[in-house]
Design a protein around this motif. Structure first.
Motif, PDB file in Angstrom:
ATOM      1  N   ALA A   1       0.853  -1.181   0.000  1.00  0.00           N
ATOM      2  CA  ALA A   1       0.000   0.000   0.000  1.00  0.00           C
ATOM      3  C   ALA A   1       0.894   1.238   0.000  1.00  0.00           C
ATOM      4  O   ALA A   1       1.937   1.262   0.645  1.00  0.00           O
ATOM      5  CB  ALA A   1      -0.890   0.003   1.240  1.00  0.00           C
ATOM      6  N   ASP A   2       0.471   2.248  -0.771  1.00  0.00           N
ATOM      7  CA  ASP A   2       1.288   3.451  -0.870  1.00  0.00           C
ATOM      8  C   ASP A   2       0.872   4.446   0.203  1.00  0.00           C
ATOM      9  O   ASP A   2       0.150   5.417  -0.059  1.00  0.00           O
ATOM     10  CB  ASP A   2       1.109   4.055  -2.282  1.00  0.00           C
ATOM     11  CG  ASP A   2       2.090   5.194  -2.518  1.00  0.00           C
ATOM     12  OD1 ASP A   2       3.026   5.359  -1.700  1.00  0.00           O
ATOM     13  OD2 ASP A   2       1.934   5.892  -3.527  1.00  0.00           O
ATOM     14  N   LYS A   3       1.259   4.146   1.433  1.00  0.00           N
ATOM     15  CA  LYS A   3       0.914   5.102   2.490  1.00  0.00           C
ATOM     16  C   LYS A   3       2.039   5.168   3.520  1.00  0.00           C
ATOM     17  O   LYS A   3       2.868   4.263   3.589  1.00  0.00           O
ATOM     18  CB  LYS A   3      -0.420   4.730   3.138  1.00  0.00           C
ATOM     19  CG  LYS A   3      -0.492   3.343   3.709  1.00  0.00           C
ATOM     20  CD  LYS A   3      -1.918   3.068   4.208  1.00  0.00           C
ATOM     21  CE  LYS A   3      -2.021   1.732   4.921  1.00  0.00           C
ATOM     22  NZ  LYS A   3      -3.388   1.395   5.314  1.00  0.00           N
ATOM     23  N   PRO A   4       2.062   6.223   4.315  1.00  0.00           N
ATOM     24  CA  PRO A   4       3.181   6.398   5.249  1.00  0.00           C
ATOM     25  C   PRO A   4       3.260   5.239   6.238  1.00  0.00           C
ATOM     26  O   PRO A   4       2.248   4.646   6.599  1.00  0.00           O
ATOM     27  CB  PRO A   4       2.838   7.709   5.971  1.00  0.00           C
ATOM     28  CG  PRO A   4       1.823   8.390   5.122  1.00  0.00           C
ATOM     29  CD  PRO A   4       1.085   7.312   4.403  1.00  0.00           C
TER      30      PRO A   4
ATOM     31  N   THR B   1      -0.637  -4.182   5.026  1.00  0.00           N
ATOM     32  CA  THR B   1      -0.119  -3.236   4.033  1.00  0.00           C
ATOM     33  C   THR B   1       0.648  -3.923   2.907  1.00  0.00           C
ATOM     34  O   THR B   1       0.986  -3.285   1.916  1.00  0.00           O
ATOM     35  CB  THR B   1       0.796  -2.215   4.719  1.00  0.00           C
ATOM     36  OG1 THR B   1       1.716  -2.953   5.534  1.00  0.00           O
ATOM     37  CG2 THR B   1       0.000  -1.261   5.567  1.00  0.00           C
TER      38      THR B   1
ATOM     39  N   GLY C   1      -1.871   5.016  -5.130  1.00  0.00           N
ATOM     40  CA  GLY C   1      -2.195   4.205  -3.960  1.00  0.00           C
ATOM     41  C   GLY C   1      -1.519   2.858  -3.915  1.00  0.00           C
ATOM     42  O   GLY C   1      -1.564   2.161  -2.901  1.00  0.00           O
ATOM     43  N   GLU C   2      -0.887   2.435  -5.047  1.00  0.00           N
ATOM     44  CA  GLU C   2      -0.153   1.174  -5.085  1.00  0.00           C
ATOM     45  C   GLU C   2       1.336   1.505  -5.105  1.00  0.00           C
ATOM     46  O   GLU C   2       1.741   2.479  -5.715  1.00  0.00           O
ATOM     47  CB  GLU C   2      -0.485   0.388  -6.371  1.00  0.00           C
ATOM     48  CG  GLU C   2      -1.877  -0.195  -6.413  1.00  0.00           C
ATOM     49  CD  GLU C   2      -2.078  -1.307  -5.404  1.00  0.00           C
ATOM     50  OE1 GLU C   2      -1.093  -2.022  -5.115  1.00  0.00           O
ATOM     51  OE2 GLU C   2      -3.206  -1.456  -4.883  1.00  0.00           O
TER      52      GLU C   2
END
Lengths: 430, 430
Positions: B359-362, B417, B389-390
């Motif tokens: 997942a493209d998140k912090p 994630t 988002g990927e």
């Protein structure tokens, strides 16, 4: 099957190689016993300087009297790592007379007197093994004379001298000139104080004689090997090579003629394509490329010198010779039944890269091309560049005999428009 | 020393390899006689289809009754090039019982029953040679078991299957996917109609078992060899490899553990640096890299399959076995005295290249890094890229055990994630 009476080994020479042989015989004694089928014992070590401390070697074994050691009568195997012709030759002959087999790393002696030494071994039903004499640790003698014994070898082409490969690799990778690269090789211990034997190709020529003899089942004497050193290779030659997609290596080349009826052996610098497996042999490594009828193209690669690698080859031979002794047998001796004639360099056929300094005026190329044609040397490519009345001409030929090429160059030198022949280099491996 | 009564050879199998063996025995009869010290005669050829025309082979020699041929009682050497387990195994055992020595190219049989076959040879004072079973024409078995008999081999790492190297080389050079490259290999005759034995690594695993056994003087069974095929290697893996300055090869790796007390053998695809000598092995060629205490790094390169190359290896063995017979001796048999334990794959230590879809998140990288740390796997580099988002995360580890890496990957799969583990590949040869 294990016997307990140890096989006795006399070590002649305890320098870089000999001390490694002694060390491994001690530290790996159990492995050697298991692999041979009997213990193997260091019975004596002949040295020139007995006062030097030799770690791990019982001082009681050390002697300066090598002759007395080989004449003891209870020695099974003599390991000769002295090098040079005498006293090594006499010691080896004496060893055979006293019933011992011999393992030697002595390329100069084998190249000069291999036939006589093999005959002496045969007379006494003893073995003469010398894997370490060519290309250090690389298994090469045994593969050529045993693994390929059912095949027909047509070419052996190799980098068999680590010192010169180090120098040429350095020139190639840094753009250094010959002297600068040699100085670095000397500083790093890759070149001896007097590098003549390496850089003039004497060392490689001895190895070429040994390899050609084995590959072609024919006696090839050191004098039969054409030899050209690499001291005149310049940074400009490397630049020319690169333009052709090549690099420069000092090669030992043993070839069977196309008709199979004769062989040649030679050592000289040559351009080889970067795509050839030998082109990527770096530093002081050695590699030998073998072409045969059935197997096709083989390559053997590894460290070509140094105490440990050479000791590895010596010990492999020692195990084989000891096994043979326990079997009451001997391994393969000299095989020279083919007795093919060794042709002179003039009959070698290859391609050439020739750089000429010429006058920059019309008609020069036509003149030059005519000379090549008159000598039967066919031109593949010509590149011309010039300024201010001076020009250079780079000619790459198709395959031609060395004699034809030599005649061509002599005639070119006589042309008014040719100011000089800047370089002539053979092109191999295509 | 030349005797005139010929040594009699029974040839079992007359396919691609056998017909070449017969051809060379005929066309090179004089050379073989000179090299062996006695003439060698083809006494019979056992085939399955006797009606097929076999150029150059006397039809009177052809039989379908292989058992009767090996039981004739006057056969000196049986050459087995049938392949497979049965009837090859029974025929070889029978050959020993009837006093013959055996030359075999049968890797599957040697890997499965080498110990029993060596014992049978020993019981009857016969030789069992099989240079052709591993890496075709490349002299490898003899160098390992003879040339390096005085050295300690620590690693044997090689490309020992030409079919898979052809496919991987094609994928590397053209960007093709696995299926496309396999189709081309099949069309060109490099892959069989059922390529399973090659692409799933069974063929390479048999060779790894043989090589490990010889290198480490230890019995290594086929079941001891970890095996992973190369059918799941993708064009994306090659792209990742290239970013690391690597290519991908199917490697057979036999290693001594750092403490020397155990060994491992495995076959799997792996990334290797482009600067490694194995990286430049093209097409269907084979090459084997050997590291030992004294010799250092050696490499053996050549054609790994094909009728002529395999016949070259068979004939080299035939000459050796015939010489031994004339000498009343036998060559080295099985050497398994070291009897080191073979460790499972979990204990193999190497580096890994892992591609994760995340997942493209912090915080994702921190989560992932924590999992690696918890399993004691140290990270060398991480590269993150993403959009919409990927994201993908490429992790290259320091050296870690296979067990630790497996644990790490299992834990990673459980993270919310981590969407998937796109690929895991070992990194060798550094």
């Amino acid at each position: 099957m294990m016997r307990t009476r140890p096989l006795k080994v006399a070590l002649l020479g305890c320098g870089v190689v000999g001390s490694e042989v002694a060390r491994i015989m001690t530290t790996h004694a159990d492995d050697l016993t298991a692999r041979i089928g009997a213990p193997v014992e260091l019975a004596g070590v002949a040295v020139r300087r007995p006062d030097r401390v030799r770690e791990g070697i019982d001082p009681a074994l050390v002697t300066t009297d090598a002759t007395a050691l080989v004449k003891r009568g209870d020695i099974d195997v003599v390991v000769e790592v002295i090098g040079g012709i005498e006293p090594a030759r006499t010691l080896i002959t004496t060893a055979f007379e006293y019933g011992a087999s011999v393992v030697s790393a002595n390329k100069a002696l084998l190249a000069q007197d291999g036939a006589a030494l093999h005959a002496a071994a045969g007379d006494h039903d003893a073995d003469l093994y010398y894997e370490a004499a060519v290309a250090g640790a690389i298994p090469l003698i045994r593969p050529l004379r045993e693994s390929l014994a059912g095949d027909k070898i047509n070419r052996v082409m190799g980098i068999v001298n680590g010192t010169t490969n180090f120098i040429l690799d350095k020139m190639d990778s840094t753009g250094a000139g010959y002297q600068e690269a040699l100085d670095e090789a000397t500083a790093l211990g890759y070149a001896e104080a007097d590098p003549t034997a390496d850089v003039e190709g004497f060392d490689a020529a001895a190895k070429a004689a040994i390899l050609a003899g084995i590959a072609f089942h024919t006696r090839v004497r050191l004098d039969d090997v054409y030899r050209e050193g690499m001291t005149e290779v310049t940074a400009a030659d490397f630049a020319s090579a690169r333009e052709m997609g090549c690099t420069i290596k000092l090669l030992a080349i043993c070839e069977r003629a196309a008709d199979g009826a004769s062989v040649t052996a030679r050592v000289h610098p040559a351009m080889i394509p970067l795509s050839h497996p030998l082109a990527s042999v770096r530093g002081a490594y050695n590699a030998v490329f073998v072409e045969s009828d059935a197997a096709g193209q083989l390559m053997f690669y590894g460290p070509g010198a140094g105490g440990s690698p050479t000791a590895s080859a010596v010990l492999g031979d020692l195990v084989a010779v000891c096994r043979n002794r326990l079997n009451g047998a001997t391994g393969p001796g000299e095989s020279a039944y083919a007795a093919l004639p060794v042709s002179p360099m003039g009959e070698v056929v290859t391609r050439y890269h020739i750089s000429l300094d010429v006058a920059d005026k019309p008609g020069v190329l036509a003149q030059v091309a005519t000379v090549f044609a008159e000598h039967g040397v066919s031109i593949d490519t010509v590149r011309q560049s010039g300024k201010d009345g001076e020009a250079s001409l780079v000619v790459v030929t198709h395959r031609a005999s060395d004699a034809a090429l030599t005649g061509t160059v002599e005639a070119l030198r006589k042309l008014d428009t040719v100011r000089g022949v800047a370089s002539i280099m053979r092109v191999e491996g295509e």
